[in-house]
Scaffold this motif. Sequence first.
Motif, mmCIF file in Angstrom:
data_model
loop_
_atom_site.group_PDB
_atom_site.id
_atom_site.type_symbol
_atom_site.label_atom_id
_atom_site.label_comp_id
_atom_site.label_asym_id
_atom_site.label_seq_id
_atom_site.Cartn_x
_atom_site.Cartn_y
_atom_site.Cartn_z
ATOM 1 N N ASP A 89 0.802 -1.227 0.000
ATOM 2 C CA ASP A 89 0.000 0.000 0.000
ATOM 3 C C ASP A 89 0.832 1.272 0.000
ATOM 4 O OD1 ASP A 89 -2.534 -1.185 -0.058
ATOM 5 O OD2 ASP A 89 -2.512 -1.506 2.099
ATOM 6 N N THR A 90 1.995 1.241 0.648
ATOM 7 C CA THR A 90 2.789 2.463 0.734
ATOM 8 C C THR A 90 3.447 2.774 -0.597
ATOM 9 O OG1 THR A 90 4.664 1.172 1.558
ATOM 10 C CG2 THR A 90 3.269 2.235 3.203
ATOM 11 N N ASN A 91 3.979 3.968 -0.719
ATOM 12 C CA ASN A 91 4.605 4.375 -1.968
ATOM 13 C C ASN A 91 5.899 3.616 -2.204
ATOM 14 O OD1 ASN A 91 2.620 6.270 -2.628
ATOM 15 N ND2 ASN A 91 3.612 7.855 -1.404
ATOM 16 N N ASN A 92 6.206 3.373 -3.481
ATOM 17 C CA ASN A 92 7.446 2.715 -3.876
ATOM 18 C C ASN A 92 8.628 3.430 -3.223
ATOM 19 O OD1 ASN A 92 9.551 1.440 -5.147
ATOM 20 N ND2 ASN A 92 8.957 2.038 -7.215
ATOM 21 N N GLY A 93 9.497 2.671 -2.615
ATOM 22 C CA GLY A 93 10.640 3.253 -1.915
ATOM 23 C C GLY A 93 10.399 3.422 -0.430
ATOM 24 N N GLN A 94 9.122 3.329 -0.025
ATOM 25 C CA GLN A 94 8.779 3.458 1.385
ATOM 26 C C GLN A 94 8.172 2.166 1.939
ATOM 27 O OE1 GLN A 94 6.153 6.836 1.459
ATOM 28 N NE2 GLN A 94 7.755 8.299 0.953
ATOM 29 N N ASN A 95 8.249 1.097 1.148
ATOM 30 C CA ASN A 95 7.694 -0.180 1.589
ATOM 31 C C ASN A 95 8.353 -0.633 2.881
ATOM 32 O OD1 ASN A 95 7.352 -1.694 -1.729
ATOM 33 N ND2 ASN A 95 6.165 -0.108 -0.753
ATOM 34 N N THR A 96 7.575 -1.271 3.730
ATOM 35 C CA THR A 96 8.085 -1.760 5.007
ATOM 36 C C THR A 96 8.258 -3.280 4.947
ATOM 37 O OG1 THR A 96 5.881 -2.108 5.937
ATOM 38 C CG2 THR A 96 6.857 0.094 6.204
ATOM 39 N N PRO A 97 9.206 -3.814 5.704
ATOM 40 C CA PRO A 97 9.372 -5.280 5.761
ATOM 41 C C PRO A 97 8.083 -5.983 6.169
ATOM 42 C CG PRO A 97 11.274 -4.200 6.728
ATOM 43 C CD PRO A 97 10.260 -3.114 6.464
ATOM 44 N N PHE A 98 7.292 -5.347 7.051
ATOM 45 C CA PHE A 98 6.043 -5.962 7.504
ATOM 46 C C PHE A 98 5.096 -6.209 6.335
ATOM 47 C CE2 PHE A 98 1.573 -5.400 8.730
ATOM 48 C CZ PHE A 98 1.424 -6.483 9.587
ATOM 49 N N GLU A 99 5.002 -5.231 5.419
ATOM 50 C CA GLU A 99 4.112 -5.398 4.264
ATOM 51 C C GLU A 99 4.527 -6.604 3.425
ATOM 52 O OE1 GLU A 99 2.478 -1.464 2.386
ATOM 53 O OE2 GLU A 99 4.580 -1.148 2.934
ATOM 54 N N TRP A 100 5.824 -6.736 3.202
ATOM 55 C CA TRP A 100 6.301 -7.817 2.354
ATOM 56 C C TRP A 100 6.283 -9.159 3.082
ATOM 57 C CZ3 TRP A 100 6.328 -7.601 -2.631
ATOM 58 C CH2 TRP A 100 6.368 -6.348 -3.245
ATOM 59 N N GLU A 101 6.418 -9.147 4.391
ATOM 60 C CA GLU A 101 6.264 -10.387 5.159
ATOM 61 C C GLU A 101 4.822 -10.872 5.063
ATOM 62 O OE1 GLU A 101 6.676 -12.038 9.751
ATOM 63 O OE2 GLU A 101 7.413 -10.035 9.243
ATOM 64 N N THR A 102 3.899 -9.920 5.149
ATOM 65 C CA THR A 102 2.480 -10.258 4.998
ATOM 66 C C THR A 102 2.205 -10.815 3.606
ATOM 67 O OG1 THR A 102 1.859 -8.515 6.557
ATOM 68 C CG2 THR A 102 0.124 -9.346 5.109
ATOM 69 N N ALA A 103 2.778 -10.164 2.585
ATOM 70 C CA ALA A 103 2.592 -10.620 1.202
ATOM 71 C C ALA A 103 3.176 -12.010 1.014
ATOM 72 C CB ALA A 103 3.246 -9.633 0.242
ATOM 73 N N LEU A 104 4.379 -12.230 1.550
ATOM 74 C CA LEU A 104 5.029 -13.533 1.405
ATOM 75 C C LEU A 104 4.196 -14.629 2.044
ATOM 76 C CD1 LEU A 104 7.459 -15.230 0.546
ATOM 77 C CD2 LEU A 104 8.568 -14.613 2.705
ATOM 78 N N ASN A 105 3.670 -14.372 3.232
ATOM 79 C CA ASN A 105 2.840 -15.369 3.916
ATOM 80 C C ASN A 105 1.573 -15.673 3.117
ATOM 81 O OD1 ASN A 105 4.621 -15.698 6.048
ATOM 82 N ND2 ASN A 105 3.677 -14.090 7.274
ATOM 83 N N SER A 106 1.046 -14.664 2.420
ATOM 84 C CA SER A 106 -0.137 -14.874 1.583
ATOM 85 C C SER A 106 0.209 -15.726 0.370
ATOM 86 C CB SER A 106 -0.716 -13.527 1.136
ATOM 87 O OG SER A 106 -1.195 -12.791 2.248
ATOM 88 N N PHE A 107 1.314 -15.380 -0.299
ATOM 89 C CA PHE A 107 1.734 -16.149 -1.474
ATOM 90 C C PHE A 107 2.017 -17.604 -1.107
ATOM 91 C CE2 PHE A 107 3.422 -11.972 -3.339
ATOM 92 C CZ PHE A 107 2.322 -11.827 -4.163
ATOM 93 N N LYS A 108 2.573 -17.817 0.080
ATOM 94 C CA LYS A 108 2.927 -19.177 0.502
ATOM 95 C C LYS A 108 1.710 -20.092 0.608
ATOM 96 C CE LYS A 108 7.269 -18.390 3.016
ATOM 97 N NZ LYS A 108 7.906 -18.342 4.362
ATOM 98 N N ILE A 109 0.528 -19.514 0.792
ATOM 99 C CA ILE A 109 -0.688 -20.319 0.910
ATOM 100 C C ILE A 109 -0.936 -21.117 -0.373
ATOM 101 C CG2 ILE A 109 -3.211 -20.215 1.162
ATOM 102 C CD1 ILE A 109 -2.772 -17.746 2.973
ATOM 103 N N ILE A 110 -0.612 -20.504 -1.531
ATOM 104 C CA ILE A 110 -0.866 -21.188 -2.801
ATOM 105 C C ILE A 110 0.411 -21.653 -3.486
ATOM 106 C CG2 ILE A 110 -3.030 -19.938 -3.169
ATOM 107 C CD1 ILE A 110 -1.505 -18.248 -5.299
#
Length: 202
Positions: A26-47
């Motif tokens: 959700d945040t602007n490119n360059g301001q992404n947080t590790p938490f956002e990508w950890e959440t995304a990774l956990n979602s991708f791992k489901i499938i």
Amino acid sequence: KTYEWIYDNIEARNIEMVLGLGDITDTNNGQNTPFEWETALNSFKIIDGYVDHIPARGNHDSVFWYNKTMSSLPGYTSIVSGQYKENDYCNAYILKNIGGIPYLFLQLDYTVDEGVLNWAKGVVEAHPDYNVVISRHGYLFNDGTTMSWTDSTFGSIGIIGDEMWDRFVSQYENIVLVLSGHISNDHALLTQRKGVHGNTVT
């Protein structure tokens, strides 16, 4: 919940491929947080490893975090057939046979320059017997017209909808479908145009 739904319905809905359309964060490119990508990774791992999928990077998503996340998905990396740059998943493709029909799923970054465009052309030309499905973050406005490079929500990002159609999508008779996101809409928009060979591109 989306990925849980996909996982729960793989067999019942006969889901064979999942294509992302960008803005994983959700945040602007360059301001992404590790938490956002950890959440995304956990979602991708489901499938990941259960159904083939090819995510896309949107204008909100950091190149560094996108590649770090994608490279952490063995189910995804093992099916990637080719990339524009080694160890860079921003532009990649997957070859897959579905119901006896060969498909080439070509995922393009939200920024496309001459190098990427020439690479994409080469990939399509090398697979004339494959039905090509292109996914990228931005391509259509919500009125169904192709985006211009001056779209204020993107800025100048190289080759976008209008030029992408004129120089690439319309030129190959085996390109059958282009999927995109970016523009907010309350429904799924569908538009069709004829390529230079008389083929219909959805």
